[in-house]
Design a protein around this motif. Sequence first.
Motif, PDB file in Angstrom:
ATOM      1  N   PHE A  40       0.796  -1.183   0.348  1.00 21.63           N
ATOM      2  CA  PHE A  40      -0.142   0.321  -0.140  1.00 21.63           C
ATOM      3  C   PHE A  40       0.555   1.353   0.052  1.00 21.63           C
ATOM      4  CE2 PHE A  40      -3.576   2.568   2.729  1.00 21.63           C
ATOM      5  CZ  PHE A  40      -3.857   3.363   1.408  1.00 21.63           C
ATOM      6  N   VAL A  41       0.829   1.718  -1.330  1.00 20.32           N
ATOM      7  CA  VAL A  41       2.133   2.989  -1.420  1.00 20.32           C
ATOM      8  C   VAL A  41       0.793   4.460  -1.580  1.00 20.32           C
ATOM      9  CG1 VAL A  41       3.758   3.843  -3.156  1.00 20.32           C
ATOM     10  CG2 VAL A  41       3.585   1.777  -2.298  1.00 20.32           C
ATOM     11  N   THR A  42       1.170   5.681  -0.262  1.00 23.20           N
ATOM     12  CA  THR A  42       0.916   6.388  -0.653  1.00 23.20           C
ATOM     13  C   THR A  42       1.077   7.950  -1.414  1.00 23.20           C
ATOM     14  OG1 THR A  42       1.428   6.850   1.170  1.00 23.20           O
ATOM     15  CG2 THR A  42      -0.934   5.597   0.763  1.00 23.20           C
ATOM     16  N   LEU A  43       0.589   8.461  -1.975  1.00 24.46           N
ATOM     17  CA  LEU A  43       1.920   9.755  -2.268  1.00 24.46           C
ATOM     18  C   LEU A  43       0.948  10.790  -1.332  1.00 24.46           C
ATOM     19  CD1 LEU A  43       1.112   9.712  -6.004  1.00 24.46           C
ATOM     20  CD2 LEU A  43       2.725   8.526  -4.962  1.00 24.46           C
ATOM     21  N   GLU A  44       2.194  12.030  -0.706  1.00 19.16           N
ATOM     22  CA  GLU A  44       0.912  13.470  -0.534  1.00 19.16           C
ATOM     23  C   GLU A  44       2.225  14.573  -0.743  1.00 19.16           C
ATOM     24  OE1 GLU A  44      -0.800  13.528   1.983  1.00 19.16           O
ATOM     25  OE2 GLU A  44      -1.683  11.109   2.065  1.00 19.16           O
ATOM     26  N   GLY A  45       1.902  15.635  -0.471  1.00 14.11           N
ATOM     27  CA  GLY A  45       1.959  16.882   0.139  1.00 14.11           C
ATOM     28  C   GLY A  45       1.404  17.690  -0.636  1.00 14.11           C
ATOM     29  N   ILE A  46       1.723  18.668  -0.441  1.00 17.45           N
ATOM     30  CA  ILE A  46       1.337  20.479  -0.632  1.00 17.45           C
ATOM     31  C   ILE A  46       0.366  20.905  -2.102  1.00 17.45           C
ATOM     32  CG2 ILE A  46       1.882  21.736   1.423  1.00 17.45           C
ATOM     33  CD1 ILE A  46       3.205  23.656  -0.234  1.00 17.45           C
ATOM     34  N   ASP A  47      -0.691  21.077  -2.074  1.00 14.89           N
ATOM     35  CA  ASP A  47      -0.771  21.481  -3.344  1.00 14.89           C
ATOM     36  C   ASP A  47       0.196  22.078  -4.175  1.00 14.89           C
ATOM     37  OD1 ASP A  47      -3.735  20.912  -3.097  1.00 14.89           O
ATOM     38  OD2 ASP A  47      -3.668  22.127  -1.523  1.00 14.89           O
ATOM     39  N   CYS A  51      -2.300   5.594  -3.989  1.00 13.53           N
ATOM     40  CA  CYS A  51      -3.342   5.989  -4.007  1.00 13.53           C
ATOM     41  C   CYS A  51      -2.750   7.523  -3.478  1.00 13.53           C
ATOM     42  CB  CYS A  51      -3.541   5.238  -2.689  1.00 13.53           C
ATOM     43  SG  CYS A  51      -5.170   6.233  -2.649  1.00 13.53           S
ATOM     44  N   ASP A  52      -3.575   8.516  -4.332  1.00 13.73           N
ATOM     45  CA  ASP A  52      -2.718   9.882  -4.630  1.00 13.73           C
ATOM     46  C   ASP A  52      -4.007  10.594  -2.919  1.00 13.73           C
ATOM     47  OD1 ASP A  52      -2.409  12.795  -4.899  1.00 13.73           O
ATOM     48  OD2 ASP A  52      -2.858  12.180  -7.185  1.00 13.73           O
ATOM     49  N   ARG A  53      -3.191  10.294  -1.733  1.00 13.54           N
ATOM     50  CA  ARG A  53      -3.215  11.571  -0.286  1.00 13.54           C
ATOM     51  C   ARG A  53      -4.754   9.468  -0.074  1.00 13.54           C
ATOM     52  NH1 ARG A  53      -2.283  16.147  -0.630  1.00 13.54           N
ATOM     53  NH2 ARG A  53      -2.481  17.739  -2.578  1.00 13.54           N
ATOM     54  N   PHE A  54      -3.868  10.012   1.273  1.00 12.96           N
ATOM     55  CA  PHE A  54      -4.728   8.966   2.290  1.00 12.96           C
ATOM     56  C   PHE A  54      -4.297   9.996   4.194  1.00 12.96           C
ATOM     57  CE2 PHE A  54      -5.164   4.862   5.184  1.00 12.96           C
ATOM     58  CZ  PHE A  54      -6.386   4.867   4.530  1.00 12.96           C
ATOM     59  N   THR A  55      -4.510   8.529   5.161  1.00 12.42           N
ATOM     60  CA  THR A  55      -5.059  10.013   6.237  1.00 12.42           C
ATOM     61  C   THR A  55      -3.916  11.210   6.584  1.00 12.42           C
ATOM     62  OG1 THR A  55      -6.278   7.377   7.014  1.00 12.42           O
ATOM     63  CG2 THR A  55      -5.562   9.181   8.762  1.00 12.42           C
ATOM     64  N   ASP A  56      -2.634  10.628   6.296  1.00  8.50           N
ATOM     65  CA  ASP A  56      -1.153  11.866   6.211  1.00  8.50           C
ATOM     66  C   ASP A  56      -2.130  13.129   5.991  1.00  8.50           C
ATOM     67  OD1 ASP A  56       0.685  10.287   7.927  1.00  8.50           O
ATOM     68  OD2 ASP A  56       0.877   9.527   5.370  1.00  8.50           O
ATOM     69  N   ALA A  57      -2.956  13.314   4.991  1.00  9.59           N
ATOM     70  CA  ALA A  57      -3.643  13.785   4.377  1.00  9.59           C
ATOM     71  C   ALA A  57      -4.373  15.021   5.689  1.00  9.59           C
ATOM     72  CB  ALA A  57      -3.963  14.018   3.054  1.00  9.59           C
ATOM     73  N   THR A  58      -5.107  14.239   6.053  1.00  9.81           N
ATOM     74  CA  THR A  58      -6.143  14.718   6.484  1.00  9.81           C
ATOM     75  C   THR A  58      -5.672  15.379   8.336  1.00  9.81           C
ATOM     76  OG1 THR A  58      -7.707  12.800   6.509  1.00  9.81           O
ATOM     77  CG2 THR A  58      -8.173  14.019   8.211  1.00  9.81           C
ATOM     78  N   THR A  95       5.295   5.968   1.734  1.00  9.70           N
ATOM     79  CA  THR A  95       4.697   7.033   1.500  1.00  9.70           C
ATOM     80  C   THR A  95       5.770   8.257   1.539  1.00  9.70           C
ATOM     81  OG1 THR A  95       2.796   6.735   3.377  1.00  9.70           O
ATOM     82  CG2 THR A  95       3.422   9.559   2.442  1.00  9.70           C
ATOM     83  N   ILE A  96       4.715   8.080  -0.313  1.00  7.45           N
ATOM     84  CA  ILE A  96       6.073   9.224  -0.966  1.00  7.45           C
ATOM     85  C   ILE A  96       5.569  10.702  -0.369  1.00  7.45           C
ATOM     86  CG2 ILE A  96       7.003   9.458  -3.364  1.00  7.45           C
ATOM     87  CD1 ILE A  96       6.683   7.073  -4.040  1.00  7.45           C
ATOM     88  N   LEU A  97       6.437  11.791  -0.243  1.00 10.32           N
ATOM     89  CA  LEU A  97       6.150  12.920   0.345  1.00 10.32           C
ATOM     90  C   LEU A  97       6.853  13.703  -0.408  1.00 10.32           C
ATOM     91  CD1 LEU A  97       4.448  15.624   2.029  1.00 10.32           C
ATOM     92  CD2 LEU A  97       6.869  15.234   3.401  1.00 10.32           C
ATOM     93  N   ALA A 108      10.893   5.276   8.396  1.00  8.29           N
ATOM     94  CA  ALA A 108      10.982   3.601   8.129  1.00  8.29           C
ATOM     95  C   ALA A 108       9.814   4.178   6.833  1.00  8.29           C
ATOM     96  CB  ALA A 108      10.937   3.108   8.575  1.00  8.29           C
ATOM     97  N   ARG A 109       8.496   4.325   7.503  1.00  8.36           N
ATOM     98  CA  ARG A 109       8.058   5.051   5.916  1.00  8.36           C
ATOM     99  C   ARG A 109       8.092   5.404   4.937  1.00  8.36           C
ATOM    100  NH1 ARG A 109       2.311   7.146   6.117  1.00  8.36           N
ATOM    101  NH2 ARG A 109       2.509   8.248   8.152  1.00  8.36           N
TER     102      ARG A 109
END
Length: 228
Positions: free
Chosen positions: A28-35, A114-121, A152-154, A203-204
């Motif tokens: 399960f890989v998520t992508l995060e970052g500011i707009d 997944c493009d964003r997940f709970t880190d975004a919340t 999670t890739i930030l 690690a994540r």
Amino acid sequence: RPEPPRRSGGHGRPLREPGVTPGARGKFVTLEGIDGAGKSTHVAFLADRMRARGHAVVTTREPGGTPTGEALRQLLLHEPMDHDTETLLMFAARREHVLRVIGPALARGDWVLCDRFTDATWAYQGGGHGVDGGRIAWLEQWVHGDCRPDLTILFDVPLPVSRERLERASAEGRRLDKFEREGDGFPERVRAVYLARSRAEPARFRVVDSTRPQEAVRADLARIVEAL
Ligand code: TMP
């Protein structure tokens, strides 16, 4: 405050499919970052690299990913609302997503990108809007329990870069959403939470400097996928 329920949701369905051993589960890989950090432009590239390594890949996004989630996305991105309401709707969309898309895909052994997940919340509602962290932690446990990202890739950019990218998108006719129009230190607080979370869970998280040309970012992403 009561303890959050542990393994199953309101209607008793386990969040992890029965009979699936953790080792057999896909990643399960998520992508995060500011707009304006540019993460969404790399989704197809990342999925291709994963497929090239022989994995079936499901790409999806939040808020969204199911009919209910996509309907909630319209409200969340365009209607002004109370910040707790916003948090609850984010998690309502997430619950559908985890039950109907993410959980079943991982149980089949597919990889989920997944493009964003709970880190975004944590970053947007918690950092940006000041929603109480205890409430977010409670909902996180309730809504998706053990179903958490493996990686999670930030995508990180300083504020002036993000601002310039959003201004360009707006000048080109794209309608900016509610979060993209927030001022008053909002994006700074969102970025600060993302960076703090990446430091707390090294690690994540993989932090990618997204100010560089696309080829350089992609070289980093390819290395990250190789190492998974
Ligand atoms: P996107 O523009 O990356 O598709 O994301 C939609 C917007 O929703 C983005 O501005 C961040 C915001 N968002 C939250 O505020 N909280 C969340 O939990 C999620 C998933 C997204």
